[in-house]
Design a protein around this motif. Structure first.
Motif, mmCIF file in Angstrom:
data_model
loop_
_atom_site.group_PDB
_atom_site.id
_atom_site.type_symbol
_atom_site.label_atom_id
_atom_site.label_comp_id
_atom_site.label_asym_id
_atom_site.label_seq_id
_atom_site.Cartn_x
_atom_site.Cartn_y
_atom_site.Cartn_z
ATOM 1 N N CYS A 88 -14.210 -4.099 -2.013
ATOM 2 C CA CYS A 88 -14.168 -2.726 -1.519
ATOM 3 C C CYS A 88 -13.008 -2.001 -2.191
ATOM 4 C CB CYS A 88 -13.995 -2.743 -0.005
ATOM 5 S SG CYS A 88 -13.815 -1.113 0.721
ATOM 6 N N VAL A 89 -13.331 -1.039 -3.033
ATOM 7 C CA VAL A 89 -12.285 -0.300 -3.755
ATOM 8 C C VAL A 89 -11.991 0.992 -2.987
ATOM 9 C CG1 VAL A 89 -11.615 0.772 -5.943
ATOM 10 C CG2 VAL A 89 -13.082 -1.256 -5.941
ATOM 11 N N ILE A 90 -10.738 1.139 -2.577
ATOM 12 C CA ILE A 90 -10.319 2.320 -1.816
ATOM 13 C C ILE A 90 -9.545 3.232 -2.764
ATOM 14 C CG2 ILE A 90 -8.926 3.135 0.120
ATOM 15 C CD1 ILE A 90 -9.287 0.194 1.255
ATOM 16 N N GLU A 91 -10.048 4.452 -2.947
ATOM 17 C CA GLU A 91 -9.426 5.382 -3.892
ATOM 18 C C GLU A 91 -8.824 6.548 -3.119
ATOM 19 O OE1 GLU A 91 -11.961 4.786 -7.857
ATOM 20 O OE2 GLU A 91 -13.118 5.671 -6.228
ATOM 21 N N VAL A 92 -7.512 6.655 -3.177
ATOM 22 C CA VAL A 92 -6.806 7.685 -2.403
ATOM 23 C C VAL A 92 -6.430 8.835 -3.324
ATOM 24 C CG1 VAL A 92 -4.901 8.133 -0.819
ATOM 25 C CG2 VAL A 92 -5.792 5.796 -1.058
ATOM 26 N N CYS A 93 -6.880 10.042 -2.974
ATOM 27 C CA CYS A 93 -6.524 11.211 -3.769
ATOM 28 C C CYS A 93 -5.058 11.546 -3.544
ATOM 29 C CB CYS A 93 -7.399 12.399 -3.398
ATOM 30 S SG CYS A 93 -6.931 13.875 -4.322
ATOM 31 N N GLN A 94 -4.341 11.836 -4.625
ATOM 32 C CA GLN A 94 -2.906 12.097 -4.513
ATOM 33 C C GLN A 94 -2.489 13.428 -5.148
ATOM 34 O OE1 GLN A 94 -0.552 9.381 -6.864
ATOM 35 N NE2 GLN A 94 -1.836 9.579 -8.675
ATOM 36 N N THR A 95 -3.457 14.229 -5.594
ATOM 37 C CA THR A 95 -3.121 15.489 -6.268
ATOM 38 C C THR A 95 -2.635 16.539 -5.256
ATOM 39 O OG1 THR A 95 -4.952 14.892 -7.702
ATOM 40 C CG2 THR A 95 -3.939 17.007 -8.129
ATOM 41 N N GLY A 96 -1.954 17.574 -5.764
ATOM 42 C CA GLY A 96 -1.292 18.617 -4.971
ATOM 43 C C GLY A 96 -1.833 18.877 -3.572
ATOM 44 N N PRO A 97 -3.072 19.385 -3.447
ATOM 45 C CA PRO A 97 -3.562 19.739 -2.114
ATOM 46 C C PRO A 97 -3.582 18.549 -1.135
ATOM 47 C CG PRO A 97 -4.898 20.791 -3.779
ATOM 48 C CD PRO A 97 -3.974 19.860 -4.510
ATOM 49 N N CYS A 98 -3.897 17.354 -1.607
ATOM 50 C CA CYS A 98 -3.848 16.190 -0.717
ATOM 51 C C CYS A 98 -2.394 15.810 -0.436
ATOM 52 C CB CYS A 98 -4.610 15.003 -1.310
ATOM 53 S SG CYS A 98 -6.370 15.008 -0.878
ATOM 54 N N TRP A 99 -1.524 15.954 -1.445
ATOM 55 C CA TRP A 99 -0.103 15.664 -1.231
ATOM 56 C C TRP A 99 0.464 16.586 -0.152
ATOM 57 C CZ3 TRP A 99 3.992 19.107 -2.378
ATOM 58 C CH2 TRP A 99 5.250 18.607 -2.018
ATOM 59 N N ASP A 117 -7.478 -12.224 -0.859
ATOM 60 C CA ASP A 117 -8.824 -12.690 -0.490
ATOM 61 C C ASP A 117 -9.920 -11.950 -1.261
ATOM 62 O OD1 ASP A 117 -8.803 -10.190 0.671
ATOM 63 O OD2 ASP A 117 -8.952 -10.908 2.737
ATOM 64 N N GLY A 118 -9.507 -11.015 -2.141
ATOM 65 C CA GLY A 118 -10.483 -10.317 -2.982
ATOM 66 C C GLY A 118 -11.294 -9.264 -2.238
ATOM 67 N N LYS A 119 -10.886 -8.964 -1.009
ATOM 68 C CA LYS A 119 -11.688 -8.018 -0.217
ATOM 69 C C LYS A 119 -11.434 -6.558 -0.613
ATOM 70 C CE LYS A 119 -12.961 -9.959 4.263
ATOM 71 N NZ LYS A 119 -12.714 -9.874 5.701
ATOM 72 N N PHE A 120 -10.165 -6.216 -0.852
ATOM 73 C CA PHE A 120 -9.837 -4.800 -1.074
ATOM 74 C C PHE A 120 -9.019 -4.579 -2.345
ATOM 75 C CE2 PHE A 120 -10.278 -5.178 3.567
ATOM 76 C CZ PHE A 120 -11.202 -4.169 3.820
ATOM 77 N N THR A 121 -9.343 -3.480 -3.036
ATOM 78 C CA THR A 121 -8.483 -2.969 -4.105
ATOM 79 C C THR A 121 -8.049 -1.576 -3.687
ATOM 80 O OG1 THR A 121 -9.593 -4.219 -5.843
ATOM 81 C CG2 THR A 121 -8.387 -2.247 -6.538
ATOM 82 N N LEU A 174 -10.557 0.315 8.325
ATOM 83 C CA LEU A 174 -10.238 -1.019 7.805
ATOM 84 C C LEU A 174 -10.801 -2.123 8.712
ATOM 85 C CD1 LEU A 174 -6.602 -0.658 6.402
ATOM 86 C CD2 LEU A 174 -8.688 -1.137 5.107
ATOM 87 N N ASP A 175 -10.711 -1.908 10.016
ATOM 88 C CA ASP A 175 -11.284 -2.901 10.954
ATOM 89 C C ASP A 175 -12.787 -3.038 10.714
ATOM 90 O OD1 ASP A 175 -8.800 -3.259 11.984
ATOM 91 O OD2 ASP A 175 -9.117 -2.058 13.799
ATOM 92 N N GLN A 176 -13.413 -1.893 10.576
ATOM 93 C CA GLN A 176 -14.872 -1.879 10.355
ATOM 94 C C GLN A 176 -15.224 -2.572 9.031
ATOM 95 O OE1 GLN A 176 -16.361 2.189 10.339
ATOM 96 N NE2 GLN A 176 -18.139 1.518 9.160
ATOM 97 N N TRP A 177 -14.509 -2.227 7.956
ATOM 98 C CA TRP A 177 -14.817 -2.796 6.638
ATOM 99 C C TRP A 177 -14.524 -4.288 6.601
ATOM 100 C CZ3 TRP A 177 -11.809 1.721 3.917
ATOM 101 C CH2 TRP A 177 -12.609 2.872 3.948
ATOM 102 N N ASN A 178 -13.456 -4.699 7.297
ATOM 103 C CA ASN A 178 -13.140 -6.122 7.378
ATOM 104 C C ASN A 178 -14.266 -6.872 8.063
ATOM 105 O OD1 ASN A 178 -10.886 -7.570 6.391
ATOM 106 N ND2 ASN A 178 -9.554 -6.118 7.469
ATOM 107 N N ALA A 179 -14.735 -6.301 9.174
ATOM 108 C CA ALA A 179 -15.776 -6.962 9.972
ATOM 109 C C ALA A 179 -17.077 -7.063 9.199
ATOM 110 C CB ALA A 179 -15.978 -6.197 11.276
ATOM 111 N N GLU A 180 -17.425 -6.014 8.451
ATOM 112 C CA GLU A 180 -18.738 -6.030 7.773
ATOM 113 C C GLU A 180 -18.639 -6.511 6.324
ATOM 114 O OE1 GLU A 180 -19.625 -1.814 8.272
ATOM 115 O OE2 GLU A 180 -19.217 -1.457 6.152
#
Lengths: 177, 433
Positions: A86-97, A122-126, A161-167
């Motif tokens: 599961c790859v989690i991509e967090v936006c960090q540009t101006g408006p999100c900052w 465990d290879g679950k998340f990036t 995260l709880d949901q993604w871990n469980a499924e």
């Protein structure tokens, strides 16, 4: 490139889909299908483009492998190294900052015990930071596969995260299916 | 309430379904265009409407269509630029997601005017969920005789496809977009030749923004005169503004061009004022590329006139005291915002998105980011501030495409208007926020 790479092969359903995509472009312009086909190839290869997979794509589109490599290395959505399920991509540009994206990154880092750019043992998340996802009005925002999650708070992240871990969430699904 | 051309039915449940869209009069503009107008008459209507490209450049749409090489025997293409990636801009996303048939109807009308037999919607790969919505709508349009051979019984035929990008802001530049559509890296082409002469597959091509295309059905239905009656000066019609940052009501708003900026920020109909009753500090009015303005200059021009949401009024004062309409990405910052840190996020963005083709942009964006990191981190010197100005000056205008300008303007304008804040970082050897 890599000698030990097993030659991949798509199933007939995926090959049919690719044949359909190629038909969208004029005769002899099948290279146009490279971006959509790479999206599919990445999904079929645990979320990243191995040299063997890129060579296979070159074969399917009747182009030189270098034409695939130079494109795969240009666009930020293609991963050239293995990633977590599961790859989690967090936006960090101006408006999100402005709306606290740094806290969102920090919260993911502390929950997952990794730094941005790393994969859990465990290879679950990036966890990755990315540039503007065009969702600035609902910042802060993350992308996971084809899903957007918006107006994020630490509480929402905990729930996700709880949901993604469980499924055992897998983010690299074929976007056309 | 301002005239609603693009968002009129956006809240209607099930609008993505063709029957709902048709029930609201959808596809009647296409029928009118095919039955009552020649392709050149459609172009003429668009010219007379005063519609300008809504992606950022604001170039007159009808004039752009007029440049297409109709003498060439090669096929012609219409390509929709749906690579929405300019920080602060999130308007096009909603058109495809909530009203895909309006975009499709506009694509068919535009393609008819240009004589295109195939058209593509190039949409950023991150928005794959929107691609699925549009592709379903395209299939419905085929089933209803609105795409494919002999549309609505006419002798006009068109195929329409979606094409995903894969994460590259630069592909919003139209020649980079065409390269990408051909399956290559998104390196902008040297112009001329312009796409109207040598575009997709070396064929005559027009590239238009989503919002531009989505306005076409209304213009055909209501006439160019009705469209040009809205707005002010050379800013005709309505514009989607995506508002974000420190405001009470972030979101997309359709305004009639000419609305006072002050009303847009403070009225409950639009942004609803600044969060927590805070003080307005600065606005980036047209997406991250355009010059930042301090509160006093965004609300009023240097001459003391109320600043309006129009191409001309926002640009009033040039780069000394004005800014640009750009894409309509309206980023609002309150008094708690560090201008240096905000600029650093923009500089990082442009460094990340530079295609690397031109040295001034490739090296300059990276250099500017490093210096800004230094200043924000408390290790900057006064000389660094002048060095930033100098680098920005040498990037601007020295690149194949406007990404260099887009990277330079935010730096130059932030230092022009907020120099004391940069100096404070240097003096304190830390960020004061």
């Amino acid at each position: 490139m890599q000698e030990n790479n097993k030659v991949p092969e798509f199933n007939s359903e995926t090959l049919d889909l690719i044949a359909q995509l190629i038909k969208r472009y004029p005769e002899g312009r099948q290279k146009s299908a490279l971006l959509p086909v790479l999206h599919i190839a990445q999904a079929e290869n645990q979320g990243w483009l191995s040299p063997g997979m890129m060579d296979y794509v070159a074969l399917l589109l009747h182009i030189e492998p270098i034409e695939v490599y130079e494109v795969a290395s240009f666009y930020s959505m293609y991963n050239l190294k293995p990633v977590g399920n599961c790859v989690i991509e967090v936006c960090q540009t101006g408006p999100c900052w402005l709306k606290g994206a740094e806290n969102i990154v920090a919260h993911f880092e502390s929950r997952l015990g990794i730094k941005s750019g790393e994969t859990t043992a465990d290879g679950k998340f990036t966890l990755k930071t990315v540039e503007c996802l065009a969702a600035c009005g609902t910042a802060p925002v993350i992308q996971v596969g084809t899903e957007y999650h918006e107006n994020l708070t630490p509480e929402k992240i905990d729930q996700l995260l709880d949901q993604w871990n469980a499924e055992n969430k897998i983010s690299h699904t074929n976007p056309y299916l | 309430m301002a005239t609603q051309i693009l968002l009129k039915n956006i809240d209607v449940p099930g609008l993505t379904d063709i029957h709902v869209y048709k029930g609201l009069g959808g596809y009647s503009a296409l029928e009118k265009a095919l039955k009552n107008f020649t392709p050149d008459q459609v172009t003429e209507e668009v010219k007379k409407s005063g519609l300008r490209g809504r992606g950022g450049a604001g170039f007159p749409t009808g004039m752009k269509w007029g440049f297409i090489d109709k003498q060439s025997e090669k096929p012609r293409y219409l390509v929709c630029n749906y690579d929405e990636s300019e920080p602060g801009t999130f308007k096009d996303r909603y058109i495809g997601e909530l009203n895909p048939h309006q975009l499709i109807e506009g694509m068919i009308i535009g393609s008819y005017a240009l004589g295109a037999k195939s058209a593509y919607i190039y949409i950023r790969g991150e928005l794959f969920y929107v691609i699925k919505i549009i592709e379903k709508a395209i299939q419905e349009a085929y089933k209803n005789g609105l795409l494919g051979n002999n549309i609505l019984g006419s002798d006009y035929s068109l195929d329409l496809y979606c094409h995903p990008g894969a994460g590259a802001y630069i592909c919003g530049e139209e020649t980079a977009l065409l390269e990408s559509l051909e399956g290559k890296r998104g390196n902008p082409r040297i112009k001329p030749p312009f796409p109207a002469i040598v575009g997709l597959y070396d064929c005559p091509t027009v590239v238009n923004n989503v919002e531009t295309i989505a306005a076409l059905p209304w213009i055909i239905t209501n006439g160019s005169a009705a469209y040009s009656a809205i707005g002010i000066g050379n800013s005709k019609g309505t514009k989607l503004i995506s508002a974000c940052g420190h405001i009470n009501k972030p979101g997309i708003y359709e305004i009639e061009l000419g609305l006072p900026v002050e009303e847009f920020i403070y009225s409950d109909e639009y942004c609803g004022g600044i969060i927590n009753g805070n003080k307005l500090k600065a606005v980036v009015a047209g997406g991250s590329s355009v010059p930042i303005l301090p509160a006093e200059l965004i609300l009023k021009t240097a001459a003391g006139e109320p600043r309006l949401m129009s191409y001309e009024s926002l640009a009033e004062g040039g780069f000394k005291t004005g800014t640009m309409m750009g894409s309509g990405g309206f980023i609002v910052m309150d008094h708690t915002t560090c201008i240096v840190k905000n600029l650093l996020t923009f500089a990082r963005f442009y460094r990340h998105e530079s295609c690397g083709q031109c040295s001034p942009c490739r090296e300059g964006t990276s250099w500017m980011e490093k210096i800004l990191m230094r200043i924000e981190g408390g290790q900057g010197t006064m000389k660094d501030i002048d060095l930033l100005v100098n680098i920005a000056k040498h990037v601007e205008g020295n690149t194949i495409c406007p990404l260099g300008d887009a990277a330079a303007w935010p730096v130059a304008s932030a230092i022009l208007h907020f120099r004391e804040e940069f100096e404070e970082h240097v003096k304190l050897q830390k960020c004061p926020f």
